[in-house]
Design an enzyme around this catalytic site. Sequence first.
Site, short mmCIF file in Angstrom:
data_model
loop_
_atom_site.label_atom_id
_atom_site.label_comp_id
_atom_site.label_asym_id
_atom_site.label_seq_id
_atom_site.Cartn_x
_atom_site.Cartn_y
_atom_site.Cartn_z
N CYS A 32 0.83 -1.21 0.00
CA CYS A 32 0.00 0.00 0.00
C CYS A 32 0.87 1.26 0.00
CB CYS A 32 -0.90 -0.05 1.24
SG CYS A 32 -1.65 1.50 1.72
N CYS A 82 0.27 3.65 2.92
CA CYS A 82 0.80 3.03 4.14
C CYS A 82 2.30 3.29 4.28
CB CYS A 82 0.56 1.51 4.13
SG CYS A 82 -1.17 1.04 4.08
#
Length: 98
Positions: A23, A26
């Site tokens: 991600c 992230c």
Amino acid sequence: MSEFKDIINNGKPTLADFFATWCGPCKMQGPILEQLKQKIGDDANIIKIDVDRTPDLAAEYQIRSVPTLIIFKDGTPQWRVSGLQQLEVLEEKLRSYM
């Protein structure tokens, strides 16, 4: 799983970052959380939970998107948000539970 429960029940507020290694947001959240940890020290816990490695935990807290950040106090979720968050927002929220 029991280690997670021990951490969120230890009396300090705990910011849990539910993330995935693939991600993009992230990856950007990680350094922000490191800065936050430097600012708050031992007054709170900051932990990272890889949703791909702990699918049971992700399911228990109904993680539908990453990153999802949850602040726990005495084992109970107090605040939750999904998406990339800025340092100032996280610091203010976390300090409000100290």
